[in-house]
Design a protein around this motif. Sequence first.
Motif: not given
Length: 250
Positions: A93-112
């Motif tokens: 859902e966070l990726l969906d939100s980013a895309l909705y507002w025009g962000i089409k490049k995402v890096l996920i930094v996982n800590g766990h």
Amino acid sequence: MRNVRLEENTQFTFVDSKFDKLFLAIGSCECHGEHLPFGCDSLVSHQIALDLAERFNDAVVAPPLWFGMSQHYRHQPMCLSLSDDTVTRAVRELLDSALYWGIKKVLIVNGHDGNIAPIEIAARDFKVQNPDFGLAVLDAWWVTAGNLLPKDTFEVWNGLGHGGEGETSIGLSIFPELCDMSRAKGQVPEFDSNVKLVWNFEELTPYGASGDPTKATKEKGDAMRKVLVDYLEKYIRHMDGQNWRYGVVK
């Protein structure tokens, strides 16, 4: 002045900054022994994302996700865990939100570690539905740092461990005021390198930490932090140059 923290931006500053990349940190709330804070995983992954975003003019960092799938650590206080399904849905859902507002490049930094499988499921599903989206995941910074640093950097277990030498070192680099080294202790469990025996953490150590946190130093943590951010900067710039798609080895 450009602010890379999304939560501190306004509608005007966000639009004016023309961000086109979002860095998303995901962590947990769980015991890391008696010497590290419950929020260690989120604090570390978020700071790595912030350090990285400072090197770009078009990247912004989302507030960290403070909870993850931590049910395998719940024998020690104070674990607040989400289910695998909830983490998967949250990431999607966070990726969906980013895309909705025009962000089409995402890096996920996982800590766990418990988030690795849910993130993979969410990322794969999202990418199938949105093939033009650029999506990358650093799913285990603690392994990546060990791979990038000189082999003699760590003294025990290549720095591995939950609250171990590596994680405690990077904690000393990022939030030394929250680390109580007088209470640092852990033990190294036996692992097979080819077959994974599924575990609950209480099977590995009685301390809430594995590995050897007593070998941690701020200098090692500084080195981990630098090598990770240097590598990620190079990676992102390379991806920007080829539209976040795989190249061809010549």
